[in-house]
Design an enzyme around this catalytic site. Structure first.
Site, PDB file in Angstrom:
ATOM      1  N   SER A 190       0.838  -1.190   0.000  1.00 13.72           N
ATOM      2  CA  SER A 190       0.000   0.000   0.000  1.00 13.72           C
ATOM      3  C   SER A 190       0.881   1.251   0.000  1.00 13.72           C
ATOM      4  CB  SER A 190      -0.972  -0.045   1.174  1.00 13.72           C
ATOM      5  OG  SER A 190      -1.999   0.905   1.029  1.00 13.72           O
ATOM      6  N   GLU A 321      -8.891  -5.947  -4.707  1.00 10.36           N
ATOM      7  CA  GLU A 321      -8.423  -4.904  -3.799  1.00 10.36           C
ATOM      8  C   GLU A 321      -9.541  -4.017  -3.249  1.00 10.36           C
ATOM      9  OE1 GLU A 321      -5.234  -4.152  -2.845  1.00 10.36           O
ATOM     10  OE2 GLU A 321      -3.932  -5.135  -4.299  1.00 10.36           O
ATOM     11  N   HIS A 418      -7.647  -5.653  -0.512  1.00  7.84           N
ATOM     12  CA  HIS A 418      -6.462  -4.897  -0.115  1.00  7.84           C
ATOM     13  C   HIS A 418      -5.972  -5.392   1.245  1.00  7.84           C
ATOM     14  CE1 HIS A 418      -3.714  -1.574  -0.414  1.00  7.84           C
ATOM     15  NE2 HIS A 418      -4.113  -1.036   0.716  1.00  7.84           N
TER      16      HIS A 418
END
Length: 500
Positions: A190, A321, A418
């Site tokens: 990230s 995600e 995610h």
């Protein structure tokens, strides 16, 4: 068992640290790599650590960088660690053998939207990497306004400078833990992956690592000077002070942290394009700024011009995600076709392209299709652009992956969302605090496979499938095995040409 086995002692450049035995490896926690960024050092580039006499205890995590809380919908999904104290520029080391030589090294940069996270988050425990012959380092760096406020006063990107300071510390000290400073892989997820690709593009980072891994974040999320000045202006307005360093430093730290967090909540929950411009799409008001010095130019053009071309790269994303954000917010079932079409248009996707997404998902809801569109815009296409740029230069090899494990029914509808890959990569799936994200019965076979891929790349420079080129576009689809296929979802990828 001897005391040196139970509580190993290592001599560093700045002094001695005594660690502990943990899961069959040696752990050294909370080691400072830079001086506390407070007092005269606050909102300044990182300063050198003051050397110490005697032994420093390194058996507990050190203080975390000042930060706010995650928005409520994410607190159970990403458990936060808060440890008070000023010595927050610290790192943690796990080693299989401090008396070895030449071991490969992993330096982990945590995610958290440049606002949250720390190197002491439980799922980043590096014992499994050390078990498999890798010296693992996890770091803290300054976040939010403390790390990424841009005031156009000659000081910028302090969070990136912290990361560079940590990497220089590794170069100077990692041999004391058995690591080889010439075999450093820098990795992150990230915001950590955005940091990795940004570092890859920076002349200041040359020579600090020979390999890189970027998970679910790439070179598309930086601010130009105008955007960064806009953010600092909004923050100063919220604080009621001028947009200058001394005025903002005079604000109590807790108030500054809260004001910055409030801005992020605003842009992530009610992003007005008229107020925020493109940040209404990127959702990251605090992020690296192209300041011309620390970060001379945007990462992707720098990479395309050959910066970082000698660094091997593993880069990719997760299949689902964006489901994290739509499921956590409880909004995925509220999205109708009109909302889907408007949102897709805001990301630049044409009506014909949206038809392709719908056709590839027969029976899917509008919310499910939107999750696929947002996943591609934010997470899947930017890594492909990095891989393309490097392939065109004939640079060191690049491998792309997609993490495909977890069907939505396995983990509260999140799927391969995610952050889903993290406990599998670190082989920390047995921790109770990761189960809200990956479900209560995570697959050890998938953890074994994902962790092995990362270990293989860190150790041998090859994750196990063909490198990326713009002809075959070979991508490793990762689950309990590796399914290497050429150009997955090619029809959808092609719809972003010239857009993203």
């Amino acid at each position: 068992m001897s005391d040196m086995t139970q509580r190993p002692l290592v001599q560093l450049k700045d002094g001695a640290v005594r660690g502990k035995a943990e899961s069959g490896v040696s752990a050294f926690l909370g080691i400072p790599y830079a001086a506390p960024p407070f007092g005269a050092s606050r909102m300044q580039p990182p300063q050198a650590v003051q050397a110490w006499d005697g032994e420093r205890d390194a058996t507990a995590y050190g203080p975390t960088a000042p930060k706010g809380s995650y928005p409520p919908q994410y607190t159970a999904l990403f458990p936060e660690v808060v440890i008070p104290g000023e010595d927050c520029l610290n790192l943690n080391v796990w080693t299989p053998d401090a008396f070895a030589t030449g071991l490969p090294v992993l330096v982990w940069i945590h995610g958290g939207s440049f606002m949250n996270g720390s190197g002491s988050v439980g799922e980043y425990n590096g014992a499994a990497f050390a078990r498999d012959g890798v010296v693992c380092v996890t770091i803290n760096y300054r976040l939010s306004a403390e790390g990424f406020l841009f005031l156009d006063d000659g000081i910028a990107n302090l969070g990136l400078l912290d990361q560079l300071a940590a990497l220089r510390w590794v170069q100077a000290n990692i041999s004391a833990f058995g690591g080889d400073p010439a075999r450093v892989t820098v990795a992150g997820e990230s915001a950590g992956a955005m940091s990795v690709t940004t570092l890859l593009s920076m002349p200041l980072a040359e020579g600090l690592f020979s390999q890189a891994i970027a998970q679910s974040g790439a070179a598309a999320h930086t601010l130009n000077r105008d955007e960064a000045r806009m953010v600092s202006g909004y923050l100063a307005d919220a604080l009621g002070v001028p947009a200058d360093r001394e005025a903002i430093k005079a604000i109590p730290l807790a108030k500054l942290v809260q004001a910055a967090s409030d801005l992020v909540v605003e842009v992530q929950t009610a992003p007005d394009p008229a107020r925020w411009g493109q940040l209404a799409l990127s959702l990251l008001p605090f992020a690296p700024t192209i300041d011309g010095a620390v970060l001379p130019q945007a990462p992707l053009p720098a990479i395309a011009a050959g910066q970082g071309s000698d660094v091997r790269l593993l880069i990719g994303s997760n299949r689902d995600e964006a489901r994290l954000f739509l499921i956590a917010a409880g909004s995925i079932d509220l999205i109708d076709d009109a909302t889907l079409e408007a949102a897709a248009g805001a990301y630049g996707l044409s009506a014909d392209a949206l038809t392709v997404y719908r056709a590839n998902r027969p029976g899917a809801s509008a919310g499910d299709v939107l999750a696929a569109v947002v996943t591609d815009w934010f997470f899947a296409i930017p890594p492909i652009r990095v891989a393309e740029a490097r392939a065109e230069r004939g640079t060191a090899s690049t491998w792309t992956y997609r993490f495909d494990h977890l069907a939505p029914e396995d983990n509260h509808r999140l799927g391969a969302c995610h952050g889903a890959e993290l406990p599998f990569v670190f082989d920390t799936i047995t921790r109770d605090d990761v189960h809200p994200r990956i479900g209560d019965t995570p697959s050890q076979a998938v953890a074994d496979q994902a962790h092995k891929i990362w270990v293989d790349f860190i150790t041998n420079g090859d994750p196990g499938w063909a490198a990326y080129d713009t002809t075959s576009r070979t991508t490793g689809l990762l689950s309990d095995g590796i399914n290497a296929i050429d150009d997955p979802a090619a029809d959808e990828r092609a719809r972003w040409d010239g857009i993203r």
